[in-house]
Design an enzyme around this catalytic site. Structure first.
Site, PDB file in Angstrom:
ATOM      1  N   HIS A 174      -4.194   1.176  12.150  1.00 16.23           N
ATOM      2  CA  HIS A 174      -3.821  -0.187  12.762  1.00 16.23           C
ATOM      3  C   HIS A 174      -5.187  -0.940  13.127  1.00 16.23           C
ATOM      4  CE1 HIS A 174      -2.640  -3.173  15.217  1.00 16.23           C
ATOM      5  NE2 HIS A 174      -1.705  -2.680  16.264  1.00 16.23           N
TER       6      HIS A 174
ATOM      7  N   HIS B 209       0.940  -1.049  -0.028  1.00 15.13           N
ATOM      8  CA  HIS B 209      -0.069   0.167   0.039  1.00 15.13           C
ATOM      9  C   HIS B 209       0.719   1.270  -0.032  1.00 15.13           C
ATOM     10  CE1 HIS B 209      -3.761  -2.108   0.845  1.00 15.13           C
ATOM     11  NE2 HIS B 209      -3.141  -3.163   1.353  1.00 15.13           N
TER      12      HIS B 209
ATOM     13  N   ASN C 141     -10.424  -3.024   2.352  1.00 20.72           N
ATOM     14  CA  ASN C 141      -9.930  -3.164   1.124  1.00 20.72           C
ATOM     15  C   ASN C 141     -11.144  -2.919   0.111  1.00 20.72           C
ATOM     16  OD1 ASN C 141      -7.067  -3.469   1.318  1.00 20.72           O
ATOM     17  ND2 ASN C 141      -7.448  -5.670   1.163  1.00 20.72           N
TER      18      ASN C 141
HETATM   19 FE1  HDD Z   1      -2.531  -4.830   5.430  1.00 25.25          FE
HETATM   20  C1  HDD Z   1      -1.021  -1.956   5.216  1.00 25.25           C
HETATM   21  C2  HDD Z   1      -5.436  -3.627   4.490  1.00 25.25           C
HETATM   22  C3  HDD Z   1      -3.912  -8.112   5.632  1.00 25.25           C
HETATM   23  C4  HDD Z   1       0.294  -5.818   7.064  1.00 25.25           C
HETATM   24  N1  HDD Z   1      -3.048  -3.181   4.783  1.00 25.25           N
HETATM   25  C5  HDD Z   1      -2.535  -1.877   4.752  1.00 25.25           C
HETATM   26  C6  HDD Z   1      -3.279  -0.895   4.282  1.00 25.25           C
HETATM   27  C7  HDD Z   1      -4.467  -1.239   3.948  1.00 25.25           C
HETATM   28  C8  HDD Z   1      -4.541  -2.548   4.503  1.00 25.25           C
HETATM   29  C9  HDD Z   1      -5.757  -0.663   3.460  1.00 25.25           C
HETATM   30  C10 HDD Z   1      -2.802   0.716   4.051  1.00 25.25           C
HETATM   31  C11 HDD Z   1      -2.945   1.584   5.122  1.00 25.25           C
HETATM   32  C12 HDD Z   1      -2.627   3.003   4.768  1.00 25.25           C
HETATM   33  O1  HDD Z   1      -3.104   3.485   3.931  1.00 25.25           O
HETATM   34  O2  HDD Z   1      -1.459   3.355   5.511  1.00 25.25           O
HETATM   35  N2  HDD Z   1      -4.259  -5.588   4.939  1.00 25.25           N
HETATM   36  C13 HDD Z   1      -5.538  -4.869   4.704  1.00 25.25           C
HETATM   37  C14 HDD Z   1      -6.457  -5.624   4.789  1.00 25.25           C
HETATM   38  C15 HDD Z   1      -6.035  -7.152   4.986  1.00 25.25           C
HETATM   39  C16 HDD Z   1      -4.915  -7.048   5.273  1.00 25.25           C
HETATM   40  C17 HDD Z   1      -8.008  -5.415   4.172  1.00 25.25           C
HETATM   41  C18 HDD Z   1      -6.814  -8.423   5.040  1.00 25.25           C
HETATM   42  C19 HDD Z   1      -7.955  -8.539   5.567  1.00 25.25           C
HETATM   43  N3  HDD Z   1      -2.041  -6.737   6.238  1.00 25.25           N
HETATM   44  C20 HDD Z   1      -2.607  -7.774   6.098  1.00 25.25           C
HETATM   45  C21 HDD Z   1      -1.873  -8.902   6.730  1.00 25.25           C
HETATM   46  C22 HDD Z   1      -0.701  -8.166   7.374  1.00 25.25           C
HETATM   47  C23 HDD Z   1      -0.757  -6.869   6.803  1.00 25.25           C
HETATM   48  C24 HDD Z   1      -2.501 -10.264   7.194  1.00 25.25           C
HETATM   49  C25 HDD Z   1       0.461  -8.817   8.191  1.00 25.25           C
HETATM   50  C26 HDD Z   1       0.297 -10.117   8.845  1.00 25.25           C
HETATM   51  N4  HDD Z   1      -0.782  -4.118   5.849  1.00 25.25           N
HETATM   52  C27 HDD Z   1       0.189  -4.619   6.943  1.00 25.25           C
HETATM   53  C28 HDD Z   1       1.510  -3.845   7.150  1.00 25.25           C
HETATM   54  C29 HDD Z   1       0.860  -2.475   6.507  1.00 25.25           C
HETATM   55  C30 HDD Z   1      -0.479  -2.783   5.806  1.00 25.25           C
HETATM   56  C31 HDD Z   1       2.771  -4.469   6.624  1.00 25.25           C
HETATM   57  C32 HDD Z   1       1.802  -1.826   5.508  1.00 25.25           C
HETATM   58  C33 HDD Z   1       1.949  -0.283   5.684  1.00 25.25           C
HETATM   59  C34 HDD Z   1       1.180  -0.185   7.185  1.00 25.25           C
HETATM   60  O3  HDD Z   1       0.822  -1.549   7.409  1.00 25.25           O
HETATM   61  O4  HDD Z   1       0.938   0.584   7.723  1.00 25.25           O
HETATM   62  O5  HDD Z   1       1.400  -3.665   8.359  1.00 25.25           O
END
Ligand code: HDD
Length: 713
Positions: free
Chosen positions: A374, A110, A182
């Site tokens: 978060h 993202h 999402n």
């Molecule tokens: Fe995630 C970012 C949505 C599963 C780990 N995620 C991130 C963002 C969105 C989502 C919209 C961007 C937020 C922003 O604009 O700053 N993610 C989802 C959805 C998931 C999902 C809808 C499933 C239901 N994500 C998911 C899993 C993991 C992560 C299973 C790790 C185990 N996601 C992250 C992250 C991010 C992230 C690495 C990258 C940047 C951030 O968090 O702030 O922690």
């Protein structure tokens, strides 16, 4: 106006500027009317008196970071005009050092996004199942929303085929609630432990770092064909949902099942849905590919322009509510499996509030880049479930902010500051901006008056639901219901219209056609056979490969959910863009009337002329927004022809608009251009009329259906 003298006359380089530099002090530019900054709050969450915005600088004169005024910022301090630069030049070193560190790590997923400020208003409809104050009737809560693509890096293009993030920060009176969702309601994997694996597979290949922001490559298809739990999400990506027309025209989903708790402590399971007032609409694939070259910022620009022009996008927040039964299943669907949806026809989406985006950020880095979401940012009345994907997310988001934002105090960055009072016992750490008084950041204490006190049961504390844990054995595994990898993909495919299915076939054929490994294409076809034999046969034909048979005959017809299809209804057309081709031969009075009328109906008219400036002169002059050189069909939802200039770029404009199923209309003067492009005036979605009013009525009717799909079926 008295001219300012150089502070140190005779200093090399401090003479008269070579361009007309302003010499009188003036106030810094205020934010534009469409822009808002996070309200300046102290580290405790209190509004700071008199400061409307968290301004980065103040005063009329250029200073160092320590506030010392500078008389020159264009010349480094040297031993003579042609001599070496001196190490003692603090301003040079400070300026370059700060610049060297301007970038922070981009998000691992993202990374590319765009955001806006807005307000959420509760309907009160959720009150029987949730005690969250912000869901109360007519309670207004400030929000900040960030939309994103998943795979591409920060500078990648917007209109790629990908899932879109839809993350909302609600600054509620009881603490900040983040709904990190999402635009696709199912996820690739069932357990968060696989998240690094799917992301490694979907990101560019590690050797050449290509392709950028694409799933059309071997490692992605290798992963999703080997982990068949990804089948439903991959199918959604290959559908029109993977290439939205606009962030304003996307649904949002919480994906994981959450829990709501009411004032009596009763728990209900819920799935969150955002429903856009403008309907759900997509690009067509060829159009998306052209956009990525012509205007990589397409979605970002669309969102900002719409807000700036006053077309404030709106979404209704809805929930599907399910009894919190011990098995956490609903109608045979496992609510803890994030690869599954519950069709709306089985559990209707009940509206609980509305969100309106009203302002653009003032500073991209400070707000859009530094915002930290978060799923564990919860408020009383909303809690998590044991979905193993969600459980891993609860760890990941906090952890990632620490490296991305440089330490544990990212909550003090203006965009992340809660609007509720903050009184934690967290202390020190990198980038600490709070000056904590007192000596006893521990509890209980007898030195700081016993503070902070704990919330009583009646003071809106966050209370975990005392869910009984099943007797169990420690293991690594998943329930049997998680083995169903295909029923939901079948459900989705069966729910699409013919045109949407044709797009799915094209998308799979395109993406698998980009893979090099034959074994991956063949394995992917075996997965498609489990979804639908027709889909598999068509993709196989496109790839020039035999179509495999399904392993299990598809006996019962899959459930169909009409709510999953995007076509077949009519929607508001606010903010839609109409390109009007005109030149000096056009009836400029009619063109001006059309511009006025389109504008008045909430759409955006853009006159396309042979040159910039104006067409005609005097009272009849019509301003030109795009020239034949700067325009391309993809920026318009519809085209109006007020002339037929013999220019090959206009033939491309009209034929692309026709191929992309856009409404095309014209006065008789535009007819020749249609003929030259080989388009019959009798073709579907073409309106030719003498009268401007009738012409616009015809166009509006066509645009309400988003596209003229008859052209492709
Ligand atoms: Fe995630 C970012 C949505 C599963 C780990 N995620 C991130 C963002 C969105 C989502 C919209 C961007 C937020 C922003 O604009 O700053 N993610 C989802 C959805 C998931 C999902 C809808 C499933 C239901 N994500 C998911 C899993 C993991 C992560 C299973 C790790 C185990 N996601 C992250 C992250 C991010 C992230 C690495 C990258 C940047 C951030 O968090 O702030 O922690």
């Amino acid at each position: 106006m008295s001219e300012k003298k150089p502070l140190i006359p005779g200093t090399p380089g401090s003479g008269t500027p070579s361009v007309d530099e302003p010499t009188e002090p003036r106030e810094p530019l205020p934010p534009k009317p469409d822009q808002r900054s996070p309200a300046l709050r102290s580290a405790t969450g209190e509004p700071v008196e008199g400061a409307e915005t968290a301004r980065g600088q103040k005063g009329e004169y250029l200073t160092t970071a320590q506030g010392a005024r500078l008389y020159d910022t264009n010349h480094s301090l040297k031993a003579g005009v042609r001599g070496p630069t001196l190490l003692q030049d603090h301003h040079l070193r400070e300026k370059i050092t700060h610049f060297d560190h301007e970038r922070i790590p981009e998000r691992v997923v993202h990374a590319r996004g765009a955001a806006a400020h807005g307000v959420f208003r509760g309907y009160g409809a959720a009150e029987p199942i949730s005690k969250a104050a912000f869901l109360g009737k007519d309670v207004e809560t400030p929000v900040f929303v960030r939309f994103s693509t998943v795979l591409g890096s920060r500078g990648s293009a917007d209109a790629v085929r990908d899932t879109r993030g839809f993350a909302t920060k609600f600054y509620t009176s009881e603490g900040t609630f983040d709904l990190v969702g999402n635009n696709i309601p199912v996820f690739f994997i069932q357990d968060g432990i696989k998240f690094p694996d799917i992301v490694h597979a979907a990101k560019p290949h590690p050797d050449r770092e290509i392709p950028q922001a694409q799933s059309a490559h071997d490692t992605f298809w290798d992963f999703v064909s080997l982990h068949t739990e990804a089948t439903a999400h991959t199918l959604w990506n290959m559908s029109d949902r993977g290439i939205p027309r606009s962030y304003r025209m996307m649904e949002g989903f919480g994906v994981n099942t959450f829990r709501m708790i009411n004032a009596d402590g009763e728990s209900t399971l819920v799935k969150f849905h955002w429903k856009p007032k403008l309907g759900v609409h997509s690009l067509v694939w060829e159009e998306a590919q052209i956009i990525n070259g012509m205007d990589p910022d397409f979605h970002r620009r669309d969102l900002a322009d719409a807000i700036e022009s006053g077309a404030h996008p709106q979404w209704e927040l809805g929930i599907q509510a399910f009894p919190d039964t011990p098995d956490q299943m609903f109608d045979g669907i496992d609510l803890l499996d994030p690869t599954k949806i519950v069709p709306e026809e089985l559990a209707p989406v009940q509206p609980i509030g509305v969100m309106t985006l009203t302002a653009n950020p003032t500073n991209f880095f400070a707000e859009t880049e530094q915002v930290a979401f978060h799923p564990g940012h919860l408020v009383p009345g909303i809690d998590v479930t044991d979905d193993p994907l969600l459980q891993a997310r609860l760890f990941s988001y906090l952890d990632t902010q620490i490296s991305r934002l440089g330490g544990p105090n990212f909550g003090q960055i203006p965009i992340n500051r809660p609007h509720a009072e903050v009184n934690d016992m967290l202390r020190d750490g990198m980038h600490q901006t709070g000056v904590h008084p007192g000596v006893a950041p521990y509890r209980p204490n007898s030195l700081d008056g016993g503070c902070p006190f704990l919330a009583g049961a009646d003071t809106s504390a966050f209370v975990e639901v005392p869910v009984p844990m099943p007797e169990s054995t420690k293991l690594r595994g998943a329930p049997a219901s998680y083995d169903d990898h295909f029923s939901q993909a079948r459900l989705f495919y069966a729910s699409l219209s013919d045109i949407e299915r044709a797009h799915v076939v094209q998308a799979y054929t395109f993406e698998l056609g980009k893979c090099y490994e034959q074994a991956i294409k063949e394995r992917s076809l075996r997965v498609l056979a489990e979804i639908d034999t027709g889909l598999c046969a068509e993709v196989a034909a496109g790839l020039g490969l035999p179509a495999p048979e399904p392993t299990v005959a598809h006996s019962a017809p899959p459930i169909v959910s009409p709510a999953l299809s995007q076509v077949g209804a009519e929607w508001p057309i606010d903010g839609r863009i109409i390109g009007i081709v005109a030149d000096e031969t056009s009836d400029l009075a009619e063109v001006a009337a059309a511009v006025k009328s389109i504008d008045a109906s909430g759409m955006v008219p853009l006159v396309i002329g042979p040159h910039g400036g104006e067409l005609g002169s005097g009272k009849e002059a019509v301003p030109v927004s795009r020239t034949f050189l700067t325009m391309r069909s993809v920026e318009f939802d519809a085209i109006l022809l007020a002339a037929s200039p013999a220019d090959p770029r206009l033939l491309v404009l009209v034929s692309e608009a026709f191929r992309h199923c856009k409404a095309i209309g014209g006065w008789p003067a535009g007819r020749d251009l249609l003929v030259s492009a080989g388009i019959s005036a009798d073709a579907p979605g073409i309106v030719v009329a003498d009268q401007t009013e009738g012409l616009l009525d015809g166009m509006t009717t066509l645009m309400r259906s988003h596209r003229v799909w008859e052209r492709t079926v």
